[in-house]
Design a protein around this motif. Structure first.
Motif, mmCIF file in Angstrom:
data_model
loop_
_atom_site.group_PDB
_atom_site.id
_atom_site.type_symbol
_atom_site.label_atom_id
_atom_site.label_comp_id
_atom_site.label_asym_id
_atom_site.label_seq_id
_atom_site.Cartn_x
_atom_site.Cartn_y
_atom_site.Cartn_z
ATOM 1 N N UNK A 1 -43.972 8.024 -45.297
ATOM 2 C CA UNK A 1 -44.767 8.202 -44.076
ATOM 3 C C UNK A 1 -43.841 8.308 -42.868
ATOM 4 N N UNK A 2 -42.815 7.486 -42.817
ATOM 5 C CA UNK A 2 -41.864 7.521 -41.702
ATOM 6 C C UNK A 2 -41.223 8.901 -41.586
ATOM 7 N N UNK A 3 -40.931 9.528 -42.706
ATOM 8 C CA UNK A 3 -40.293 10.847 -42.707
ATOM 9 C C UNK A 3 -41.191 11.923 -42.107
ATOM 10 N N UNK A 4 -42.493 11.717 -42.098
ATOM 11 C CA UNK A 4 -43.428 12.728 -41.598
ATOM 12 C C UNK A 4 -44.005 12.385 -40.237
ATOM 13 N N UNK A 5 -43.508 11.342 -39.594
ATOM 14 C CA UNK A 5 -44.079 10.921 -38.315
ATOM 15 C C UNK A 5 -43.797 11.956 -37.225
#
Length: 177
Positions: free
Chosen positions: A15-19
């Motif tokens: 999820x962090x990678x797509x923020x």
């Protein structure tokens, strides 16, 4: 349990990678996002301690010593998740119009980095001080965590109040020319 904790960490990383990369309200975004990441991190630490104790001590009562995990779980996981959620939800679904939500985000973003550092330092002090029975470290950790919780609580109440205020209309009794 450990596999589930690892899966949660991997999911959070994905999820962090797509923020998104926010250009407005950086303090608010910083506090809401990093508080939730901190919550997950403290959960991982708490699970790691619990599993490690089971592997070392087996199914004996020593394995289930609450002092070993209460700091990471209560102050870190639950505390940081509550702070993150309140910070995110008040301007998202709280009272007010878009202009009020902007004011709310500014209020909730105040001293975001300082509050994050203090909350996590306090949690670390509790996580170390409680199982080792260092009273001074426990007191310092409790003071830091409760101070951050109280300050964030004041900011949340202030943000709710800012969203509840109705702007004055033009005309009789208004302050606008």
């Amino acid at each position: 349990v450990e596999a589930g904790a690892i899966a949660l960490a991997l999911y959070a990383w994905a999820v962090w990678q797509t923020k998104g990369h926010w250009t407005t309200d950086p303090g608010w975004h910083r506090f809401a996002t990093i508080s939730m990441i901190s919550a997950i991190g403290w959960f991982e630490i708490g699970i790691g301690i619990a599993v490690g104790r089971l592997l070392v001590f087996g199914a004996s009562p020593v394995s289930w010593q609450l002092e070993a995990v209460i700091g990471p779980f209560a102050a870190g996981w639950v505390g940081m998740a509550i702070l993150a959620s309140a910070t995110h939800l008040v301007p998202a679904v709280g009272p007010g119009d878009p202009a009020a939500h902007t004011r709310q985000r500014r209020i909730l973003g105040r001293a975001s980095l300082v509050r994050l550092v203090i909350a996590n330092a306090g949690t670390a002090a509790l996580a170390i001080g409680l199982p080792l029975r260092f009273d001074g470290l426990v007191a310092a950790g409790a003071l830091l965590v409760s101070g951050t919780l109280a300050l964030t609580g004041v900011l949340v109440v202030s943000a709710i109040a800012a969203g509840s205020m109705r702007p004055l209309r033009k005309g009789l009794g208004s302050r606008e020319p």
